[in-house]
Design a protein around this motif. Structure first.
Motif, PDB file in Angstrom:
ATOM      1  N   TYR A 157      37.116  25.039  37.511  1.00 18.83           N
ATOM      2  CA  TYR A 157      38.125  25.911  37.740  1.00 18.83           C
ATOM      3  C   TYR A 157      37.962  27.275  37.372  1.00 18.83           C
ATOM      4  CZ  TYR A 157      42.527  27.944  36.721  1.00 18.83           C
ATOM      5  OH  TYR A 157      43.645  28.943  36.708  1.00 18.83           O
ATOM      6  N   LYS A 161      37.421  30.470  39.962  1.00 21.27           N
ATOM      7  CA  LYS A 161      38.289  31.442  40.044  1.00 21.27           C
ATOM      8  C   LYS A 161      38.057  32.781  39.758  1.00 21.27           C
ATOM      9  CE  LYS A 161      41.417  32.173  36.814  1.00 21.27           C
ATOM     10  NZ  LYS A 161      42.387  32.232  35.566  1.00 21.27           N
ATOM     11  N   LEU A 172      45.615  26.198  37.650  1.00 24.48           N
ATOM     12  CA  LEU A 172      45.045  24.905  37.456  1.00 24.48           C
ATOM     13  C   LEU A 172      45.430  23.807  38.037  1.00 24.48           C
ATOM     14  CD1 LEU A 172      42.642  24.244  35.205  1.00 24.48           C
ATOM     15  CD2 LEU A 172      44.706  23.408  33.451  1.00 24.48           C
ATOM     16  N   TYR A 175      44.098  23.712  41.448  1.00 23.21           N
ATOM     17  CA  TYR A 175      42.676  23.174  41.577  1.00 23.21           C
ATOM     18  C   TYR A 175      42.587  21.555  41.447  1.00 23.21           C
ATOM     19  CZ  TYR A 175      37.713  23.176  40.713  1.00 23.21           C
ATOM     20  OH  TYR A 175      36.243  22.906  40.852  1.00 23.21           O
TER      21      TYR A 175
END
Length: 311
Positions: A157, A161, A172, A175
């Motif tokens: 993550y 990102k 989050l 993801y």
């Protein structure tokens, strides 16, 4: 650069340095040689933490730091390179890590590997169904590194990102949905592991866990040496352990990815960090942990559970 996925055979890939034509050529035409050594992982490169995130966790990391890096793939590459050089750091200090063990599925790595002579180190995140078909008729050795998928999720993550070449998650929670559905770069972690674990009983296939490598680095390096048929003298082994430490890699521009900072990743990102195993506990909600545990049991129930001794 485009912030989206490139899809191939139902698998999402980064949009830069990959193409359907290349991935097909790698699968169908690339020749794996018997003397090659393949370093395979599901992508989980180290977390990129911005300053406010680093501050929040500094105290915890001080308590848990082992001096070992948390970016498993590149740590494995660095370690094997140092084993090959018998602990002499000249090679890892003079050639970028992505040239020492090129990624076969990238344009840059593929072109390098086609020109390399003699035994080659080859890195890959490819799932087994997209791997070069020539491998399965070769005697090439494979080291496959696994890690607690919950920590893989958290690392992925923060990494993706901040990347400029993939579809970026906005949260989050988003993801998490992508991860459990397999809609992340290189596809489903569960499918990747299941595919490659079908090779686990082959004599040319070594399974290592990131947690094992972090907890007992010396024994893991000795295991790699035995698998590769490389004998190190005690002082050479000590040099490998010294030069694959986090601090040394962090200061080595050929290994710390500072050459790529701002090009593929955000300028304010931290490319390497010290990390702790079990870090996922700081991010998962109770509901997410329950969903993940249920999915893990469904997907991995028929595999030996000793393969997944994370704690």
């Amino acid at each position: 650069m485009t912030e989206k996925f490139l899809w191939f055979e139902g698998i999402p890939f980064p949009s830069v340095d990959y193409s359907p034509e290349l991935l097909r050529e790698v699968q169908e035409s690339f020749l794996i040689k018997d003397e090659d050594v393949l370093l395979l992982t599901f992508p989980k490169s180290g977390v990129i933490l911005k300053e406010e995130q680093r501050e929040k966790r500094r105290e915890e990391e001080k308590k848990n730091d082992t001096g070992r890096p948390s970016f498993g793939t590149n740590w494995l590459i660095e370690t094997v390179c140092l084993i090959y050089s018998k602990g002499d750091p000249k090679w890892v200090q003079s050639e970028p890590i992505w040239d020492r063990s090129p990624w076969v599925e990238t344009k840059h790595g593929y072109e390098l590997l086609k020109e390399k002579e003699g035994p080659r180190l080859i890195s890959s995140h490819l799932p087994i169904q997209l791997f070069p078909k020539s491998f399965f008729k070769s005697k090439a050795k494979v080291i496959y590194l696994v890690r607690n998928p919950r920590d893989v999720f958290v690392s992925g993550y923060f990494f993706w990102k901040s990347a400029k070449f993939v579809k970026r998650p906005q949260s989050l929670e988003q993801y998490f949905e992508w991860f459990i559905q397999g809609n992340v770069p290189f596809g489903s972690w569960f499918d990747h592991i299941r595919g490659w674990m079908s090779m686990r009983d082959k004599e040319n296939f070594l399974v290592l866990s990131y947690e094992e490598m972090k907890w007992d680095t010396r024994s893991t390096v000795e295991k790699i040496c035995q698998f590769l048929g490389k004998k190190l003298e005690p002082e050479e082994l000590n040099s490998v352990l010294k030069n694959n430490s986090f601090q040394v890699m962090k200061e080595n521009n050929m290994s710390n990815f500072s050459l790529l900072k701002g090009q593929y990743l955000e300028e304010n990102g931290l490319l390497l960090r010290k990390g702790v195993t079990g870090d996922w506990k700081n991010y998962f909600t109770v509901a997410q942990a329950e969903i993940f545990d249920k999915l893990f049991q469904e997907k991995m129930a028929d595999l030996p559970q000793e393969l997944f001794a994370w704690e």
